[in-house]
Write a protein that holds these residues in place. Structure first.
Motif, PDB file in Angstrom:
ATOM      1  N   ALA A  40       0.821  -1.206   0.000  1.00  0.00           N
ATOM      2  CA  ALA A  40       0.000   0.000   0.000  1.00  0.00           C
ATOM      3  C   ALA A  40       0.862   1.266   0.000  1.00  0.00           C
ATOM      4  N   THR A  41       0.292   2.351  -0.469  1.00  0.00           N
ATOM      5  CA  THR A  41       0.975   3.650  -0.495  1.00  0.00           C
ATOM      6  C   THR A  41       1.245   4.104   0.932  1.00  0.00           C
ATOM      7  N   HIS A  42       2.492   4.503   1.207  1.00  0.00           N
ATOM      8  CA  HIS A  42       2.874   4.872   2.571  1.00  0.00           C
ATOM      9  C   HIS A  42       4.188   5.645   2.589  1.00  0.00           C
ATOM     10  N   VAL A  43       4.537   6.160   3.766  1.00  0.00           N
ATOM     11  CA  VAL A  43       5.893   6.624   4.063  1.00  0.00           C
ATOM     12  C   VAL A  43       6.404   5.738   5.191  1.00  0.00           C
ATOM     13  N   ASP A  44       7.704   5.551   5.252  1.00  0.00           N
ATOM     14  CA  ASP A  44       8.284   4.704   6.285  1.00  0.00           C
ATOM     15  C   ASP A  44       8.368   5.462   7.605  1.00  0.00           C
ATOM     16  N   GLY A  45       8.628   4.720   8.672  1.00  0.00           N
ATOM     17  CA  GLY A  45       8.674   5.293  10.014  1.00  0.00           C
ATOM     18  C   GLY A  45       9.715   6.397  10.144  1.00  0.00           C
ATOM     19  N   VAL A  46       9.262   7.552  10.593  1.00  0.00           N
ATOM     20  CA  VAL A  46      10.112   8.732  10.755  1.00  0.00           C
ATOM     21  C   VAL A  46      10.749   8.710  12.143  1.00  0.00           C
ATOM     22  N   TYR A  47      12.000   9.135  12.209  1.00  0.00           N
ATOM     23  CA  TYR A  47      12.694   9.248  13.491  1.00  0.00           C
ATOM     24  C   TYR A  47      13.269  10.645  13.649  1.00  0.00           C
ATOM     25  N   PHE A  48      13.230  11.125  14.866  1.00  0.00           N
ATOM     26  CA  PHE A  48      13.917  12.353  15.263  1.00  0.00           C
ATOM     27  C   PHE A  48      14.838  11.971  16.407  1.00  0.00           C
ATOM     28  N   TRP A  49      15.861  12.750  16.670  1.00  0.00           N
ATOM     29  CA  TRP A  49      16.800  12.431  17.738  1.00  0.00           C
ATOM     30  C   TRP A  49      16.097  12.327  19.090  1.00  0.00           C
ATOM     31  N   ARG A  50      15.050  13.101  19.300  1.00  0.00           N
ATOM     32  CA  ARG A  50      14.367  13.063  20.597  1.00  0.00           C
ATOM     33  C   ARG A  50      12.907  12.632  20.480  1.00  0.00           C
ATOM     34  N   ALA A  51      12.539  12.036  19.363  1.00  0.00           N
ATOM     35  CA  ALA A  51      11.161  11.568  19.185  1.00  0.00           C
ATOM     36  C   ALA A  51      11.160  10.404  18.197  1.00  0.00           C
ATOM     37  N   THR A  52      10.694   9.244  18.650  1.00  0.00           N
ATOM     38  CA  THR A  52      10.636   8.062  17.791  1.00  0.00           C
ATOM     39  C   THR A  52       9.256   7.424  17.896  1.00  0.00           C
ATOM     40  N   ARG A  53       9.083   6.351  17.164  1.00  0.00           N
ATOM     41  CA  ARG A  53       7.809   5.637  17.181  1.00  0.00           C
ATOM     42  C   ARG A  53       7.536   4.972  18.526  1.00  0.00           C
ATOM     43  N   PHE A  54       8.532   4.926  19.377  1.00  0.00           N
ATOM     44  CA  PHE A  54       8.345   4.342  20.699  1.00  0.00           C
ATOM     45  C   PHE A  54       7.711   5.326  21.679  1.00  0.00           C
ATOM     46  N   GLU A  55       7.749   6.628  21.348  1.00  0.00           N
ATOM     47  CA  GLU A  55       7.136   7.643  22.206  1.00  0.00           C
ATOM     48  C   GLU A  55       5.902   8.303  21.589  1.00  0.00           C
ATOM     49  N   PHE A  56       5.834   8.334  20.257  1.00  0.00           N
ATOM     50  CA  PHE A  56       4.769   9.057  19.569  1.00  0.00           C
ATOM     51  C   PHE A  56       4.199   8.204  18.445  1.00  0.00           C
ATOM     52  N   PRO A  57       2.925   8.417  18.095  1.00  0.00           N
ATOM     53  CA  PRO A  57       2.368   7.660  16.959  1.00  0.00           C
ATOM     54  C   PRO A  57       3.058   8.051  15.654  1.00  0.00           C
ATOM     55  N   GLN A  58       3.167   7.085  14.762  1.00  0.00           N
ATOM     56  CA  GLN A  58       3.900   7.330  13.518  1.00  0.00           C
ATOM     57  C   GLN A  58       3.241   8.400  12.657  1.00  0.00           C
ATOM     58  N   TRP A  59       1.927   8.522  12.692  1.00  0.00           N
ATOM     59  CA  TRP A  59       1.270   9.561  11.893  1.00  0.00           C
ATOM     60  C   TRP A  59       1.715  10.940  12.354  1.00  0.00           C
ATOM     61  N   LEU A  60       1.895  11.112  13.677  1.00  0.00           N
ATOM     62  CA  LEU A  60       2.337  12.406  14.199  1.00  0.00           C
ATOM     63  C   LEU A  60       3.779  12.687  13.785  1.00  0.00           C
ATOM     64  N   LEU A  61       4.632  11.675  13.820  1.00  0.00           N
ATOM     65  CA  LEU A  61       6.022  11.854  13.397  1.00  0.00           C
ATOM     66  C   LEU A  61       6.099  12.239  11.922  1.00  0.00           C
ATOM     67  N   ALA A  62       5.242  11.644  11.098  1.00  0.00           N
ATOM     68  CA  ALA A  62       5.212  11.992   9.669  1.00  0.00           C
ATOM     69  C   ALA A  62       4.790  13.446   9.485  1.00  0.00           C
ATOM     70  N   VAL A  63       3.777  13.887  10.228  1.00  0.00           N
ATOM     71  CA  VAL A  63       3.341  15.290  10.152  1.00  0.00           C
ATOM     72  C   VAL A  63       4.470  16.208  10.601  1.00  0.00           C
ATOM     73  N   MET A  64       5.166  15.820  11.659  1.00  0.00           N
ATOM     74  CA  MET A  64       6.303  16.623  12.140  1.00  0.00           C
ATOM     75  C   MET A  64       7.377  16.744  11.060  1.00  0.00           C
ATOM     76  N   ALA A  65       7.647  15.635  10.374  1.00  0.00           N
ATOM     77  CA  ALA A  65       8.680  15.654   9.327  1.00  0.00           C
ATOM     78  C   ALA A  65       8.275  16.560   8.175  1.00  0.00           C
TER      79      ALA A  65
END
Length: 134
Positions: A40-65
């Motif tokens: 399916a159409t998607h983007v892969d899991g986004v990571y930030f130095w202080r925010a990952t999929r272990f702390e925030f939902p992946q949809w929010l990380l994608a919006v942040m990116a």
């Protein structure tokens, strides 16, 4: 090992920003595309130095990116989509890799060839596949 091979490193350097050419493998995913299926159409899991999929939902990380507000903490990534099939299946049958450039309305299409790989930053590039019909 894959990460030390020059072909892999050369492909990764094309995807990585010029000021961030150091590779630090931190995740390996293996997806098998079976006949009659598509990814399916998607983007892969986004990571930030202080925010990952272990702390925030992946949809929010994608919006942040995509907002670019946290660009200084963004972790650039390289994803290789590798093709291990043994024979050329021809155009339209091999589960072609589709990806959208930020300025394009229609996807670009890459025809998978045996023993090749396509390199992208899947956290910035929306991507999917066509249906695989061997």
């Amino acid at each position: 090992d894959l990460f030390s091979q020059e072909r892999f490193r050369a492909a990764a350097r094309k995807v990585c920003p010029p000021h961030q050419q150091i590779l630090d493998p931190f995740q390996f995913n293996f997806i098998v595309q079976v006949p009659g299926q598509a990814v399916a159409t998607h983007v892969d899991g986004v990571y930030f130095w202080r925010a990952t999929r272990f702390e925030f939902p992946q949809w929010l990380l994608a919006v942040m990116a995509y907002s670019n507000l946290w660009a200084d903490d963004y972790v650039h990534q390289v994803q290789l989509v590798a093709y291990y099939h043994e024979k050329d299946l021809g155009e339209g049958a091999a589960g072609e890799f589709l990806y959208w450039r930020r300025d394009g309305e229609r996807p670009e299409e890459a025809n998978p060839k045996p023993g090749t790989a396509i390199g992208v930053d899947g956290t910035k590039t929306v991507h999917s596949t066509k249906v695989y019909f061997p």
